[in-house]
Design a protein around this motif. Structure first.
Motif, PDB file in Angstrom:
ATOM      1  N   PHE A 126      -3.578   7.110 -12.125  1.00 40.58           N
ATOM      2  CA  PHE A 126      -3.270   6.189 -11.028  1.00 40.58           C
ATOM      3  C   PHE A 126      -1.829   5.723 -11.160  1.00 40.58           C
ATOM      4  CE2 PHE A 126      -2.768   1.754  -9.645  1.00 40.58           C
ATOM      5  CZ  PHE A 126      -3.041   1.903  -8.290  1.00 40.58           C
ATOM      6  N   GLY A 127      -1.124   5.722 -10.035  1.00 36.86           N
ATOM      7  CA  GLY A 127       0.252   5.252 -10.023  1.00 36.86           C
ATOM      8  C   GLY A 127       0.488   4.302  -8.862  1.00 36.86           C
ATOM      9  N   TYR A 128       1.256   3.238  -9.121  1.00 40.69           N
ATOM     10  CA  TYR A 128       1.598   2.267  -8.070  1.00 40.69           C
ATOM     11  C   TYR A 128       3.103   2.022  -8.105  1.00 40.69           C
ATOM     12  CZ  TYR A 128       2.299  -2.172  -5.684  1.00 40.69           C
ATOM     13  OH  TYR A 128       2.771  -3.157  -4.846  1.00 40.69           O
ATOM     14  N   SER A 129       3.717   2.011  -6.934  1.00 37.44           N
ATOM     15  CA  SER A 129       5.140   1.734  -6.840  1.00 37.44           C
ATOM     16  C   SER A 129       5.419   0.927  -5.585  1.00 37.44           C
ATOM     17  CB  SER A 129       5.956   3.039  -6.815  1.00 37.44           C
ATOM     18  OG  SER A 129       5.613   3.819  -5.677  1.00 37.44           O
ATOM     19  N   SER A 130       6.439   0.111  -5.648  1.00 37.59           N
ATOM     20  CA  SER A 130       6.887  -0.675  -4.505  1.00 37.59           C
ATOM     21  C   SER A 130       8.406  -0.705  -4.503  1.00 37.59           C
ATOM     22  CB  SER A 130       6.337  -2.108  -4.575  1.00 37.59           C
ATOM     23  OG  SER A 130       6.817  -2.770  -5.737  1.00 37.59           O
ATOM     24  N   SER A 131       8.979  -0.751  -3.314  1.00 35.63           N
ATOM     25  CA  SER A 131      10.435  -0.782  -3.201  1.00 35.63           C
ATOM     26  C   SER A 131      10.827  -1.555  -1.948  1.00 35.63           C
ATOM     27  CB  SER A 131      11.013   0.640  -3.145  1.00 35.63           C
ATOM     28  OG  SER A 131      10.529   1.331  -2.001  1.00 35.63           O
ATOM     29  N   ASN A 132      11.985  -2.168  -2.008  1.00 36.21           N
ATOM     30  CA  ASN A 132      12.546  -2.901  -0.881  1.00 36.21           C
ATOM     31  C   ASN A 132      13.893  -2.301  -0.503  1.00 36.21           C
ATOM     32  OD1 ASN A 132      10.453  -4.886  -0.787  1.00 36.21           O
ATOM     33  ND2 ASN A 132      11.375  -5.871  -2.563  1.00 36.21           N
ATOM     34  N   ARG A 133      14.164  -2.226   0.782  1.00 34.51           N
ATOM     35  CA  ARG A 133      15.426  -1.678   1.250  1.00 34.51           C
ATOM     36  C   ARG A 133      15.974  -2.567   2.353  1.00 34.51           C
ATOM     37  NH1 ARG A 133      16.124   3.803   4.727  1.00 34.51           N
ATOM     38  NH2 ARG A 133      15.365   2.373   6.311  1.00 34.51           N
ATOM     39  N   ILE A 160       8.045  -0.920   0.992  1.00 32.66           N
ATOM     40  CA  ILE A 160       7.082   0.169   0.875  1.00 32.66           C
ATOM     41  C   ILE A 160       6.226  -0.048  -0.363  1.00 32.66           C
ATOM     42  CG2 ILE A 160       6.777   2.664   0.647  1.00 32.66           C
ATOM     43  CD1 ILE A 160       9.474   3.043   1.946  1.00 32.66           C
ATOM     44  N   LYS A 161       4.906   0.046  -0.190  1.00 32.97           N
ATOM     45  CA  LYS A 161       3.962  -0.029  -1.296  1.00 32.97           C
ATOM     46  C   LYS A 161       3.143   1.262  -1.309  1.00 32.97           C
ATOM     47  CE  LYS A 161       3.627  -5.068  -1.118  1.00 32.97           C
ATOM     48  NZ  LYS A 161       4.412  -5.258  -2.353  1.00 32.97           N
ATOM     49  N   ARG A 162       3.118   1.919  -2.467  1.00 29.24           N
ATOM     50  CA  ARG A 162       2.519   3.253  -2.556  1.00 29.24           C
ATOM     51  C   ARG A 162       1.502   3.305  -3.689  1.00 29.24           C
ATOM     52  NH1 ARG A 162       6.911   7.513  -2.167  1.00 29.24           N
ATOM     53  NH2 ARG A 162       6.579   6.912   0.014  1.00 29.24           N
ATOM     54  N   ASN A 163       0.314   3.852  -3.372  1.00 31.01           N
ATOM     55  CA  ASN A 163      -0.746   4.050  -4.361  1.00 31.01           C
ATOM     56  C   ASN A 163      -1.106   5.534  -4.398  1.00 31.01           C
ATOM     57  OD1 ASN A 163      -1.862   1.087  -5.070  1.00 31.01           O
ATOM     58  ND2 ASN A 163      -1.384   1.169  -2.874  1.00 31.01           N
ATOM     59  N   THR A 164      -1.193   6.078  -5.602  1.00 28.99           N
ATOM     60  CA  THR A 164      -1.524   7.498  -5.765  1.00 28.99           C
ATOM     61  C   THR A 164      -2.586   7.653  -6.844  1.00 28.99           C
ATOM     62  OG1 THR A 164       0.748   8.137  -5.181  1.00 28.99           O
ATOM     63  CG2 THR A 164      -0.637   9.795  -6.242  1.00 28.99           C
ATOM     64  N   LEU A 165      -3.677   8.321  -6.501  1.00 33.06           N
ATOM     65  CA  LEU A 165      -4.748   8.599  -7.451  1.00 33.06           C
ATOM     66  C   LEU A 165      -4.929  10.115  -7.526  1.00 33.06           C
ATOM     67  CD1 LEU A 165      -7.026   7.632  -9.311  1.00 33.06           C
ATOM     68  CD2 LEU A 165      -8.513   7.553  -7.294  1.00 33.06           C
ATOM     69  N   GLN A 189       1.761   3.245 -14.346  1.00 34.55           N
ATOM     70  CA  GLN A 189       0.973   4.470 -14.347  1.00 34.55           C
ATOM     71  C   GLN A 189      -0.135   4.345 -15.389  1.00 34.55           C
ATOM     72  OE1 GLN A 189       3.419   8.190 -14.246  1.00 34.55           O
ATOM     73  NE2 GLN A 189       5.138   6.786 -14.378  1.00 34.55           N
ATOM     74  N   LEU A 190      -1.334   4.695 -14.988  1.00 34.81           N
ATOM     75  CA  LEU A 190      -2.488   4.661 -15.885  1.00 34.81           C
ATOM     76  C   LEU A 190      -3.129   6.046 -15.903  1.00 34.81           C
ATOM     77  CD1 LEU A 190      -4.139   1.291 -14.743  1.00 34.81           C
ATOM     78  CD2 LEU A 190      -2.641   1.646 -16.717  1.00 34.81           C
TER      79      LEU A 190
END
Length: 349
Positions: A59-66, A88-93, A340-341
């Protein structure tokens, strides 16, 4: 393209203490020491004739501001124009099944079949308008990812006073959903003077869309009571010609030749044995992604990207055939996933 980095970007070790014990009993050559899993390159190869099945989940999580300023400044702190704020907030499994088979005393082959589920939430204000209302754009994607085939070979016997070297070669396919075939939120074009829409995909891809090859070299050195390890790798992405992007109304926008940047990486760490069943490791992984080019020219806004991840791993041997591996990663650069887990459980068949 962030998808070039095989999520990317966070990697794990696939060796375990049980495999090391079997290797030392069945192989005439000395086997490298086992460490808690952190990276993808193995510390212990599969013994000759043995098959290892490894289910895994990551599992991965990321967030970014622009913040983009569109205009010009006439005096300090006074901007004439518009401001585009985007979050942007992104979740990936990613679930995967890997099969490893020992070809000989020093060689193994591996096949990895992943399944990806992704969600993105984008909060923004429409550019070139005077609106003060935030808009939320949500999209997701799921499906088979890019299958991988890898071959690894232990170069030397190694010894307590000498490091062990393991060479690897990994080939990545294009079995995942192509990012150029998912529908993009543009009426006719996503770039140029007639561009309309957000330019964001209505469905997220599950693959990079490019074939790739990655040679690597891993080393391990036993320095009682710790085990030092590290490695270098270089990912070569093959360019594609006659690429077209699918937009609204079933139309296609021609992109020409697209060449994603290659990825140079290195990692290092240290492992410790807590007892005869538990191992713990600490490490750092870094990847440098080159600029993406379109028709021989760098894509506007594409720059060299640095990805740095701090990792901690724990390995616990349940019995002679099963081991549980858990890895936690924290991103140290702005473009790296925040957390990341990873969970893996190799099963010796």
């Amino acid at each position: 393209m962030r998808s070039v980095r095989w999520q990317t970007s966070a990697l794990v070790w696939m060796a375990c203490a049980a495999a090391q014990a079997q290797a030392q009993q069945q192989q005439g050559d000395a086997a490298p020491p086992a460490v808690a899993p952190l990276f993808e390159q193995p510390g212990v190869l599969t013994p000759r004739g043995k098959l290892v099945l490894e289910p895994s989940a990551q599992f991965g999580y990321s967030s970014s501001n622009r913040v983009v300023l569109v205009g010009y400044t006439i005096i300090p702190a006074l901007l004439i124009g518009l401001v585009d704020v985007r979050e942007i907030k992104r979740n990936t499994l990613t679930g995967a099944v890997s099969l490893r088979y020992g070809l000989g005393n020093r060689a193994e082959v591996e096949l990895k079949l992943p399944y990806v589920y992704r969600t993105d939430s984008t909060v923004s204000r429409e550019l070139f308008t005077g609106t003060g209302v935030d808009k939320v754009f949500e999209t997701s994607g799921k499906g088979v990812g890019d299958a991988e085939l890898a071959l690894r070979y232990q170069l030397n016997q190694g010894a307590p006073d000498r490091p062990y070297y393991v060479a690897g070669l990994r080939v990545k396919s294009r079995t995942g959903t192509d990012p150029f075939k998912v529908v993009t939120d543009c009426s006719k074009r996503c770039v140029g003077p007639n561009a309309t829409g957000t330019g964001l995909p209505l469905e997220l891809p599950t693959g990079s869309g490019f074939y790739a090859v990655q040679p690597s070299l891993t080393w391990l050195y036993a320095s009682d009571p710790a085990i030092l390890f590290g490695g270098v790798s270089y990912l070569v992405n093959f360019k594609r010609s006659n690429v077209n992007r699918k937009v609204l109304n079933g139309e296609w926008e021609p992109l020409g030749t697209v060449a994603p940047g290659d990825v140079a990486g290195f990692n290092f760490g240290m492992g410790l044995a807590l007892n005869d069943r538990a191992l713990i490791s600490f490490g750092y992984d870094h990847s440098s992604i080159a600029r993406t080019r379109q028709n021989g020219v760098p894509v506007p806004g594409s720059v060299r990207t640095q990805l740095g991840t701090l990792l901690m791993g724990l390995s616990y041997r349940l019995n002679d055939k099963r081991t549980v591996n858990i890895t936690v990663g924290a991103g140290l650069t702005r473009d790296t996933p925040d957390v990341q887990l990873s969970f893996r459980m190799p099963l010796s068949l």
